[in-house]
Design a protein around this motif. Structure first.
Motif, PDB file in Angstrom:
ATOM      1  N   HIS A  49       0.816  -1.139   0.096  1.00 45.81           N
ATOM      2  CA  HIS A  49       0.088   0.020  -0.048  1.00 45.81           C
ATOM      3  C   HIS A  49       0.934   1.293   0.154  1.00 45.81           C
ATOM      4  O   HIS A  49       0.613   2.502  -0.593  1.00 45.81           O
ATOM      5  CB  HIS A  49      -0.848  -0.042   1.248  1.00 45.81           C
ATOM      6  CG  HIS A  49      -2.132  -0.778   1.095  1.00 45.81           C
ATOM      7  ND1 HIS A  49      -2.108  -2.139   1.077  1.00 45.81           N
ATOM      8  CD2 HIS A  49      -3.280  -0.631   0.522  1.00 45.81           C
ATOM      9  CE1 HIS A  49      -3.300  -2.730   0.838  1.00 45.81           C
ATOM     10  NE2 HIS A  49      -4.234  -1.727   0.396  1.00 45.81           N
ATOM     11  N   TRP A  50       1.913   1.168   0.741  1.00 47.56           N
ATOM     12  CA  TRP A  50       2.878   2.457   0.691  1.00 47.56           C
ATOM     13  C   TRP A  50       3.461   2.608  -0.731  1.00 47.56           C
ATOM     14  O   TRP A  50       3.353   3.645  -1.123  1.00 47.56           O
ATOM     15  CB  TRP A  50       4.036   2.088   1.966  1.00 47.56           C
ATOM     16  CG  TRP A  50       4.797   3.342   1.954  1.00 47.56           C
ATOM     17  CD1 TRP A  50       4.936   4.184   3.124  1.00 47.56           C
ATOM     18  CD2 TRP A  50       6.026   3.598   1.475  1.00 47.56           C
ATOM     19  NE1 TRP A  50       5.737   5.212   3.103  1.00 47.56           N
ATOM     20  CE2 TRP A  50       6.718   4.740   2.225  1.00 47.56           C
ATOM     21  CE3 TRP A  50       6.756   3.278   0.276  1.00 47.56           C
ATOM     22  CZ2 TRP A  50       7.649   5.402   1.619  1.00 47.56           C
ATOM     23  CZ3 TRP A  50       7.983   3.780  -0.033  1.00 47.56           C
ATOM     24  CH2 TRP A  50       8.409   5.123   0.538  1.00 47.56           C
ATOM     25  N   ALA A  84       0.783   3.916  -3.187  1.00 44.09           N
ATOM     26  CA  ALA A  84       0.513   5.442  -2.848  1.00 44.09           C
ATOM     27  C   ALA A  84       1.585   6.216  -3.373  1.00 44.09           C
ATOM     28  O   ALA A  84       1.313   7.343  -4.000  1.00 44.09           O
ATOM     29  CB  ALA A  84       0.296   5.596  -1.368  1.00 44.09           C
ATOM     30  N   ALA A  96       1.624  10.168  -4.091  1.00 44.04           N
ATOM     31  CA  ALA A  96       1.206  10.698  -2.654  1.00 44.04           C
ATOM     32  C   ALA A  96       2.542  10.792  -1.970  1.00 44.04           C
ATOM     33  O   ALA A  96       3.596  10.217  -2.284  1.00 44.04           O
ATOM     34  CB  ALA A  96       0.555   9.712  -1.836  1.00 44.04           C
ATOM     35  N   ALA A 149       1.317  10.800   3.623  1.00 42.88           N
ATOM     36  CA  ALA A 149      -0.060  10.279   2.939  1.00 42.88           C
ATOM     37  C   ALA A 149       0.098   8.640   2.702  1.00 42.88           C
ATOM     38  O   ALA A 149      -0.941   8.011   3.043  1.00 42.88           O
ATOM     39  CB  ALA A 149      -0.453  10.873   1.789  1.00 42.88           C
ATOM     40  N   ALA A 150       1.228   8.320   2.221  1.00 41.32           N
ATOM     41  CA  ALA A 150       1.463   6.796   1.845  1.00 41.32           C
ATOM     42  C   ALA A 150       1.507   6.043   3.262  1.00 41.32           C
ATOM     43  O   ALA A 150       0.869   4.911   3.503  1.00 41.32           O
ATOM     44  CB  ALA A 150       2.842   6.705   1.166  1.00 41.32           C
ATOM     45  N   GLU A 192      -0.030   6.631   6.024  1.00 37.34           N
ATOM     46  CA  GLU A 192      -1.401   6.824   6.461  1.00 37.34           C
ATOM     47  C   GLU A 192      -2.159   5.610   5.640  1.00 37.34           C
ATOM     48  O   GLU A 192      -3.030   4.848   6.455  1.00 37.34           O
ATOM     49  CB  GLU A 192      -2.090   8.228   6.202  1.00 37.34           C
ATOM     50  CG  GLU A 192      -3.410   8.215   7.036  1.00 37.34           C
ATOM     51  CD  GLU A 192      -4.026   9.576   6.767  1.00 37.34           C
ATOM     52  OE1 GLU A 192      -5.168   9.809   6.677  1.00 37.34           O
ATOM     53  OE2 GLU A 192      -3.180  10.820   6.773  1.00 37.34           O
ATOM     54  N   LEU A 193      -2.311   5.582   4.486  1.00 39.58           N
ATOM     55  CA  LEU A 193      -2.803   4.470   3.723  1.00 39.58           C
ATOM     56  C   LEU A 193      -2.265   3.068   3.821  1.00 39.58           C
ATOM     57  O   LEU A 193      -3.242   2.155   4.112  1.00 39.58           O
ATOM     58  CB  LEU A 193      -2.571   4.938   2.061  1.00 39.58           C
ATOM     59  CG  LEU A 193      -3.205   6.082   1.668  1.00 39.58           C
ATOM     60  CD1 LEU A 193      -2.786   6.186   0.187  1.00 39.58           C
ATOM     61  CD2 LEU A 193      -4.792   5.680   1.661  1.00 39.58           C
ATOM     62  N   ASP A 215      -3.775   2.251   7.469  1.00 36.33           N
ATOM     63  CA  ASP A 215      -5.183   1.815   7.388  1.00 36.33           C
ATOM     64  C   ASP A 215      -5.507   0.461   6.998  1.00 36.33           C
ATOM     65  O   ASP A 215      -6.177  -0.176   7.266  1.00 36.33           O
ATOM     66  CB  ASP A 215      -5.897   3.037   6.578  1.00 36.33           C
ATOM     67  CG  ASP A 215      -6.112   4.522   7.104  1.00 36.33           C
ATOM     68  OD1 ASP A 215      -5.870   4.359   8.268  1.00 36.33           O
ATOM     69  OD2 ASP A 215      -6.541   5.221   6.365  1.00 36.33           O
ATOM     70  N   ALA A 216      -4.682   0.096   5.950  1.00 38.94           N
ATOM     71  CA  ALA A 216      -4.649  -1.191   5.143  1.00 38.94           C
ATOM     72  C   ALA A 216      -4.259  -2.211   6.201  1.00 38.94           C
ATOM     73  O   ALA A 216      -5.129  -3.359   6.622  1.00 38.94           O
ATOM     74  CB  ALA A 216      -3.902  -1.523   4.231  1.00 38.94           C
TER      75      ALA A 216
END
Length: 198
Positions: free
Chosen positions: A54-55, A58, A63, A67-68, A70-71, A74-75
């Motif tokens: 996910h990082w 992003a 991103a 922001a990366a 944070e995503l 969250d995952a």
């Protein structure tokens, strides 16, 4: 073999399994047996891999590192697992993002699934097998394209450690480099992205 018969896909995992034990290969890859539950290191490794995926995705979409992260976090929080794994994974991802978030690189692909010709020692395509797998990422760094391979390890990963010597014998990344070139990426080598587990 009939020309209409699909080729069987040979992956790095299935090759490694067969080298370990042909009977284990038969049980897992031909008969379809799997363990009821995975070993703890595999569970944690998959959790970290998910966060890194996910990082990197992003970052590929533009991103910034925060922001990366944070995503990615969250995952991870959506995954059902032992809270102890989260307690170890989240700080590692934060440290990872702080360390690598400012690197000047362009992410070209993430979790790149491929199937390519398997070339025999004769120089011809295999009529039985093709090679398949998933490359963690491909990135442009310092003007060159690189295969990026994520790993987590509890071993000593310091410079000159046995961990790095062992990787010289691992065919996985060599296969990824050959495959990346076959599908159009002019890669020059591999960036091993190894995270030391606490």
């Amino acid at each position: 073999m009939n020309a209409n018969t699909p080729l069987r896909v040979l992956t790095n995992s299935s090759t490694r399994c067969f080298r370990t034990c042909p009977r284990l290969y038969k049980y897992q890859y031909l008969d379809g047996y799997r363990p009821v539950r995975d070993a703890e290191p595999l569970v944690f490794g998959r959790l970290m891999h998910l966060g890194l995926e996910h990082w990197w995705r992003a970052r590929q979409s533009g991103a910034d590192a925060d922001a990366a992260l944070e995503l990615a976090v969250d995952a991870l929080k959506k995954e059902e697992c032992d809270p102890f794994h989260w307690a170890r994974a989240l700080p590692l991802l934060k440290g990872y993002s702080l360390r690598w978030g400012q690197e000047k690189m362009t992410v070209l692909a993430v979790e790149l699934q491929y199937t390519v010709d398997l070339i025999n020692t004769t120089g011809h395509k295999s009529k039985t097998w093709e090679h398949g797998g998933v490359i963690d990422a491909i990135a442009e760094f310092n003007g060159n394209h690189w295969v990026v391979e994520h790993k987590t390890s509890s071993s000593d990963i310091g410079a000159g450690s046995d961990y790095w010597k062992m990787l010289r014998l691992d065919t996985q990344v060599s296969n990824y480099i050959v495959a990346a070139k076959q599908i159009g990426y002019d890669v020059v080598g591999c960036l091993y992205d190894v995270i030391k587990k606490p």
